[in-house]
Scaffold this motif. Sequence first.
Motif, mmCIF file in Angstrom:
data_model
loop_
_atom_site.group_PDB
_atom_site.id
_atom_site.type_symbol
_atom_site.label_atom_id
_atom_site.label_comp_id
_atom_site.label_asym_id
_atom_site.label_seq_id
_atom_site.Cartn_x
_atom_site.Cartn_y
_atom_site.Cartn_z
ATOM 1 N N PRO A 149 0.814 -1.218 0.000
ATOM 2 C CA PRO A 149 0.000 0.000 0.000
ATOM 3 C C PRO A 149 0.851 1.273 0.000
ATOM 4 O O PRO A 149 0.431 2.299 -0.539
ATOM 5 C CB PRO A 149 -0.812 -0.124 1.292
ATOM 6 N N SER A 150 2.059 1.196 0.568
ATOM 7 C CA SER A 150 2.945 2.365 0.531
ATOM 8 C C SER A 150 3.346 2.718 -0.899
ATOM 9 O O SER A 150 3.540 3.896 -1.222
ATOM 10 C CB SER A 150 4.204 2.108 1.370
ATOM 11 N N GLY A 151 3.502 1.708 -1.741
ATOM 12 C CA GLY A 151 3.807 1.973 -3.135
ATOM 13 C C GLY A 151 2.642 2.598 -3.864
ATOM 14 O O GLY A 151 2.819 3.464 -4.738
ATOM 15 N N LEU A 152 1.424 2.193 -3.520
ATOM 16 C CA LEU A 152 0.234 2.698 -4.188
ATOM 17 C C LEU A 152 -0.150 4.091 -3.708
ATOM 18 O O LEU A 152 -0.555 4.944 -4.509
ATOM 19 C CB LEU A 152 -0.937 1.739 -3.949
ATOM 20 N N TRP A 153 -0.039 4.334 -2.404
ATOM 21 C CA TRP A 153 -0.569 5.579 -1.836
ATOM 22 C C TRP A 153 0.453 6.387 -1.050
ATOM 23 O O TRP A 153 0.150 7.478 -0.587
ATOM 24 C CB TRP A 153 -1.778 5.266 -0.942
ATOM 25 N N GLY A 154 1.664 5.861 -0.903
ATOM 26 C CA GLY A 154 2.701 6.595 -0.204
ATOM 27 C C GLY A 154 2.611 6.456 1.301
ATOM 28 O O GLY A 154 1.593 6.066 1.866
ATOM 29 N N ASN A 155 3.707 6.812 1.968
ATOM 30 C CA ASN A 155 3.761 6.790 3.425
ATOM 31 C C ASN A 155 4.967 7.635 3.844
ATOM 32 O O ASN A 155 6.025 7.585 3.207
ATOM 33 C CB ASN A 155 3.913 5.365 3.956
ATOM 34 N N PHE A 156 4.803 8.394 4.890
ATOM 35 C CA PHE A 156 5.879 9.277 5.342
ATOM 36 C C PHE A 156 7.145 8.476 5.637
ATOM 37 O O PHE A 156 7.089 7.390 6.215
ATOM 38 C CB PHE A 156 5.434 10.034 6.605
ATOM 39 N N ALA A 157 8.283 9.005 5.212
ATOM 40 C CA ALA A 157 9.607 8.428 5.476
ATOM 41 C C ALA A 157 9.865 7.137 4.719
ATOM 42 O O ALA A 157 10.783 6.389 5.061
ATOM 43 C CB ALA A 157 9.827 8.215 6.975
ATOM 44 N N GLN A 158 9.095 6.867 3.668
ATOM 45 C CA GLN A 158 9.298 5.638 2.906
ATOM 46 C C GLN A 158 9.487 5.922 1.412
ATOM 47 O O GLN A 158 8.957 5.222 0.566
ATOM 48 C CB GLN A 158 8.122 4.682 3.114
ATOM 49 N N SER A 159 10.264 6.927 1.089
ATOM 50 C CA SER A 159 10.426 7.297 -0.325
ATOM 51 C C SER A 159 11.052 6.179 -1.141
ATOM 52 O O SER A 159 10.556 5.828 -2.223
ATOM 53 C CB SER A 159 11.255 8.581 -0.450
#
Length: 294
Positions: A149-159
């Motif tokens: 889901p971080s790849g789809l919608w992003g997440n802080f500190a996970q560039s």
Amino acid sequence: MTHELNGRTAIITGAGQGLGRSYALALSRAGANIVVNDIGRGPDGRPTAEAVCAEIQAAGGKAVANTDSVSERDGAQAMVRDAIEHFGSIDILVSNAGIERNKSYGKSTDEEWEAVTSVHLTGTHYLCHAAWPHMLEQQRGRIILVSSPSGLWGNFAQSSYAAAKMGIIGLGTVLAIEGQRKNILVNSLAPIATTPMTEALLSPELAAKLSPDEVAPAVTKLASDALTTTGAIIVAGGGWFSSAHISLSPGVHFEGRPGPADLDARWEEIVSGDKSAPSGPLDPDTLQKMFVGD
């Protein structure tokens, strides 16, 4: 043990713990032979791949441990070689191995970027590239690329993590297009689960509801011979199964070349997703119909 994957052989990377372990156990219960890959070691110093391999064998399954790194081309080739030498074929790939180096973008380093992308994105490429010729020759394959889901919608500190995970979806989309005519079906999976990488971010109540075992049925489905789906992005966790889609809004089509004021006047329509719908690829045939006509 069920039998829908009898005689099939699967490689699962990062299978020594967490989600990868759950995937390996589930595919073994479905009858598949398993190459359990992980570079990690347990508290006793024993390779975690060996521990999961022993767990599978104790339950009556067939498995071999592999401790090569997916971030190296030779490591990926060794996994495929192990599958063929021990079990005679490579039918299923689950590219699951991953690491994190979580920092806000301004504080991150090139070394951290390279470490993350080399495992997630380059490692996925190495694994698929090593297995692809064998799947083409046998005209059969099932590939499950683990995104997030971080790849789809992003997440802080996970560039770096998000960039690699979205890149995996791009790779999977192309492989789905190229592989379909040879019965190589390629899908992405964005799991939601409590793992060693996520447990510190979750409340105890939420963590208890997100067992990795709740995601594993999606992997068994995506690995099955009966599958006809390719190019999907499955989102799964906590007993919930869904799919994510790349969508397009209707947009605004100007007659003639618009100027900045024209875009300003219609900008809200352009950026609004209220009427978005899942979209197929904007390939030359689609663009021909959009801008020229049938």
